[in-house]
Motif scaffolding. Structure first.
Motif, PDB file in Angstrom:
ATOM      1  N   SER A   1      11.581   6.528   9.848  1.00 22.81           N
ATOM      2  CA  SER A   1      12.967   7.018   9.811  1.00 22.81           C
ATOM      3  C   SER A   1      13.260   7.959  10.973  1.00 22.81           C
ATOM      4  CB  SER A   1      13.279   7.701   8.480  1.00 22.81           C
ATOM      5  OG  SER A   1      12.482   8.842   8.307  1.00 22.81           O
ATOM      6  N   THR A   2      12.251   8.765  11.361  1.00 18.98           N
ATOM      7  CA  THR A   2      12.451   9.649  12.521  1.00 18.98           C
ATOM      8  C   THR A   2      12.725   8.816  13.764  1.00 18.98           C
ATOM      9  OG1 THR A   2      10.919  11.231  11.546  1.00 18.98           O
ATOM     10  CG2 THR A   2      11.412  11.511  13.875  1.00 18.98           C
TER      11      THR A   2
ATOM     12  N   ALA B   1       7.399   6.208   5.906  1.00 15.09           N
ATOM     13  CA  ALA B   1       8.855   6.375   5.999  1.00 15.09           C
ATOM     14  C   ALA B   1       9.226   7.524   6.925  1.00 15.09           C
ATOM     15  CB  ALA B   1       9.439   6.613   4.614  1.00 15.09           C
ATOM     16  N   LEU B   2       8.444   8.590   6.883  1.00 17.06           N
ATOM     17  CA  LEU B   2       8.749   9.738   7.747  1.00 17.06           C
ATOM     18  C   LEU B   2       8.696   9.327   9.215  1.00 17.06           C
ATOM     19  CD1 LEU B   2       9.304  12.723   8.207  1.00 17.06           C
ATOM     20  CD2 LEU B   2       6.863  13.181   7.965  1.00 17.06           C
TER      21      LEU B   2
ATOM     22  N   ILE C   1      14.801   4.102   3.308  1.00 20.58           N
ATOM     23  CA  ILE C   1      14.620   5.405   3.972  1.00 20.58           C
ATOM     24  C   ILE C   1      14.793   5.248   5.489  1.00 20.58           C
ATOM     25  CG2 ILE C   1      13.086   7.404   4.202  1.00 20.58           C
ATOM     26  CD1 ILE C   1      11.591   6.169   1.689  1.00 20.58           C
TER      27      ILE C   1
ATOM     28  N   LEU D   1       5.827   7.137   1.628  1.00 19.68           N
ATOM     29  CA  LEU D   1       6.388   8.388   2.154  1.00 19.68           C
ATOM     30  C   LEU D   1       5.903   8.751   3.560  1.00 19.68           C
ATOM     31  CD1 LEU D   1       6.680  10.753  -0.963  1.00 19.68           C
ATOM     32  CD2 LEU D   1       8.261   9.042  -0.096  1.00 19.68           C
ATOM     33  N   PRO D   2       4.580   8.697   3.843  1.00 19.46           N
ATOM     34  CA  PRO D   2       4.167   9.018   5.223  1.00 19.46           C
ATOM     35  C   PRO D   2       4.720   8.019   6.245  1.00 19.46           C
ATOM     36  CG  PRO D   2       2.260   8.886   3.737  1.00 19.46           C
ATOM     37  CD  PRO D   2       3.442   8.387   2.975  1.00 19.46           C
TER      38      PRO D   2
ATOM     39  N   ILE E   1      -3.904   7.660  -0.327  1.00 22.58           N
ATOM     40  CA  ILE E   1      -3.107   6.431  -0.389  1.00 22.58           C
ATOM     41  C   ILE E   1      -3.890   5.365  -1.148  1.00 22.58           C
ATOM     42  CG2 ILE E   1      -1.971   4.609   0.927  1.00 22.58           C
ATOM     43  CD1 ILE E   1      -1.606   6.606   3.192  1.00 22.58           C
TER      44      ILE E   1
ATOM     45  N   LEU F   1       4.801   5.210  -3.646  1.00 20.87           N
ATOM     46  CA  LEU F   1       5.279   6.382  -2.904  1.00 20.87           C
ATOM     47  C   LEU F   1       4.210   6.956  -1.982  1.00 20.87           C
ATOM     48  CD1 LEU F   1       7.423   8.352  -5.523  1.00 20.87           C
ATOM     49  CD2 LEU F   1       8.214   6.988  -3.603  1.00 20.87           C
ATOM     50  N   ARG F   2       2.952   6.918  -2.405  1.00 23.83           N
ATOM     51  CA  ARG F   2       1.907   7.520  -1.557  1.00 23.83           C
ATOM     52  C   ARG F   2       1.716   6.729  -0.271  1.00 23.83           C
ATOM     53  NH1 ARG F   2       0.206  11.883  -4.015  1.00 23.83           N
ATOM     54  NH2 ARG F   2      -1.095  12.497  -2.269  1.00 23.83           N
ATOM     55  N   LEU F   3       2.025   5.443  -0.339  1.00 22.83           N
ATOM     56  CA  LEU F   3       1.979   4.634   0.878  1.00 22.83           C
ATOM     57  C   LEU F   3       3.296   4.750   1.645  1.00 22.83           C
ATOM     58  CD1 LEU F   3       0.650   2.496   2.716  1.00 22.83           C
ATOM     59  CD2 LEU F   3       1.430   0.748   1.114  1.00 22.83           C
TER      60      LEU F   3
ATOM     61  N   LEU G   1      -4.679  11.565   2.456  1.00 22.44           N
ATOM     62  CA  LEU G   1      -3.350  11.430   1.852  1.00 22.44           C
ATOM     63  C   LEU G   1      -3.413  10.809   0.448  1.00 22.44           C
ATOM     64  CD1 LEU G   1      -1.387  10.201   5.012  1.00 22.44           C
ATOM     65  CD2 LEU G   1      -1.184  12.436   3.907  1.00 22.44           C
TER      66      LEU G   1
END
Lengths: 317, 160
Positions: free
Chosen positions: A121-122, A117-118, A247, A114-115, A177, A110-112, A175
């Motif tokens: 996905s945007t 993915a943001l 995501i 989530l950033p 990571i 997740l720590r890798l 972060l």
């Protein structure tokens, strides 16, 4: 939307719906690509094709979406908008089904994820809007070029199981990571970290746009960036990439759903076909020859990419 | 000097390991990560089951469709924006009002699949908040906004 609401407010929904369909029937008949052929033949062919693609995708170590969109988009009578919408749902369903196992084994970190993915996905949402706004021939041509480049990437790209990392950069440290996973082959746990994080994040802007614009699962791009550029171990890169798709593809899938670019008769047989094919593919994995399958994937991508390119350019319709 | 990550392999408690089949050591997985995994596990299979069921209802004609399957070849070659206009198809969440038609039943499963990530992020949010992990709280919150914005249908695109 307001027009639609106006049409159906005031009752008589069924009658108006039937009238709308029948009165427009003549107007849209020119769009029928396959006159005379029973309608159910195409969904059936689609199911068979995606079943085979599901097997090939597992054996070739690629996501189903990257094969699905160029092949179905080039050889079936469906508009590329609906194929890309179905492609995103195919990639999304596969990623969602794989996600639990990857998360529980810590192979999707997740720590890798989530950033990254943001960002992805945007921009996949942006890509989806671009894809739906552009004329078909432009998207088809760009898709053809992209698929041919992906085929070349598969030939030249050499992933590394444990890349050399020269120390975490400031952003990765900020972060936090990094992580640990159990390496079954050696019977040991592996600590890992990443570097070149800003460069990696920048590349995920382009990956997101391409995923949304072409309806591709972007595993083919995620893995090299996470593994070769950022230095995540191959298993973590592959696991995080697969989870990441759930995501990235969600935001683009919503755009396609909301814009009426998903036809269930195309999406559902595709999802079911790919998933059933994947189950068979996993069973065949033990006896398959990975090198031969990898070549098959490259040939399929090249053929579909060139067909898409020629179709987009109006040379071979 | 760059260091291969394989050099950082750690041995897992060798004294307790059985001789024949060593058990995998417990790699620590955060509880919210496990909860997220379970949302995906049950949600994705439920979504796929709903898709199958609704598609069977649609194709067998058990419930009246908005567009007869036999009419679809006239539409599936059109660009999405043209299809919406010509067939008077709903956009955004207007499909909810059309659930009396079998073709729109399929949207329940698809919407469920596309909503799972938002649910997963809602599970992650309190965990990062309680740890006062500011960067990841910000990331999770922003992602929720992005996904809800995408799902809302507020944003639209002009057709050709």
């Amino acid at each position: 939307m307001l027009d639609w609401l106006a049409t159906f407010t005031g009752g008589g929904l069924a009658a108006k719906a039937t009238a709308a369909v029948t009165t427009t029937g003549a107007a849209v008949s020119t769009a029928a690509g396959t006159p005379g052929m029973p309608w159910w033949v195409w969904p059936l062919l689609l199911f068979i094709t995606t079943f085979v693609l599901g097997i090939v995708a597992v054996l070739g170590g690629v996501g189903g979406g990257v094969l699905f969109v160029p092949i179905v988009g080039s050889f079936f009578p469906f508009n590329l908008d609906f194929v890309r919408g179905a492609g995103l749902l195919v990639a999304l369903a596969g990623a969602l089904a794989a996600g639990p196992g990857l998360l529980k084994l810590n192979l999707a970190n997740l720590r890798l994820a989530l950033p990254v993915a943001l960002i992805a996905s945007t921009f996949s949402m942006v890509g989806a809007f671009i894809g739906l706004a552009l004329p078909n021939n432009v998207v088809q041509t760009a898709l053809g070029i992209t698929i041919v480049l992906i085929a070349i990437l598969f030939v030249v790209s050499k992933n590394t199981e444990f890349p050399q990392v020269g120390g975490s950069d400031k952003l990765a440290r900020f972060l936090g990571i990094g992580g640990t996973y159990y390496e079954r082959s050696s019977g040991k746990t592996v600590d890992w970290s990443v570097w070149r994080t800003p460069q990696g994040f920048l590349l995920f802007i382009a990956i997101g746009i391409m995923a949304g614009m072409f309806g591709l699962g972007a595993g083919w791009a995620n893995v090299p960036v996470l593994n070769l550029l950022m230095g995540a171990p191959l298993k973590v890169a592959v696991g995080t990439s697969k989870f990441l798709l759930s995501i990235t593809d969600t935001s683009a899938a919503w755009v396609y759903l909301n814009q009426g670019a998903v036809l269930p008769v195309i999406a559902v047989p595709s999802i079911v076909g790919i998933m059933l094919g994947s189950f068979v593919g996993v069973r065949l994995l033990a006896t398959a020859k990975p090198r031969a399958v990898k070549y098959l994937v490259i040939v399929l991508l090249l053929a579909a990419g060139l067909r898409s390119l020629l179709k987009g350019l109006g040379i071979w319709n | 000097m760059a260091k291969p990550q394989a050099e950082m392999l750690k041995s897992p408690a060798p004294k307790e390991a059985p001789a024949k089949a060593p058990a995998a050591p417990q790699v620590e997985v955060a509880p919210e990560q496990l909860a997220y995994a379970n949302v995906l596990l049950y949600g994705s299979w439920l979504g796929i089951a709903l898709l199958l069921l609704s598609n069977i209802i649609y194709l067998t004609g058990l419930v009246k469709p908005y567009i007869e399957p036999a009419m679809l070849p006239q539409y599936w070659g059109m660009k999405a924006s043209e299809f919406v206009q010509v067939a008077h198809m709903p956009t955004g969440w207007s499909w909810l009002k059309m659930l009396g038609y079998s073709d729109f039943l399929n949207f329940i499963g698809m919407a469920l699949l596309a909503s799972l990530t938002i649910v997963g992020y809602l599970i992650l949010l309190p965990a990062y908040l309680s740890r006062k992990d500011v960067p990841y709280t910000f990331i999770v919150l922003t992602e929720i906004v992005v996904l809800v914005l995408a799902a809302s249908g507020i944003l639209a695109v002009g057709g050709h």
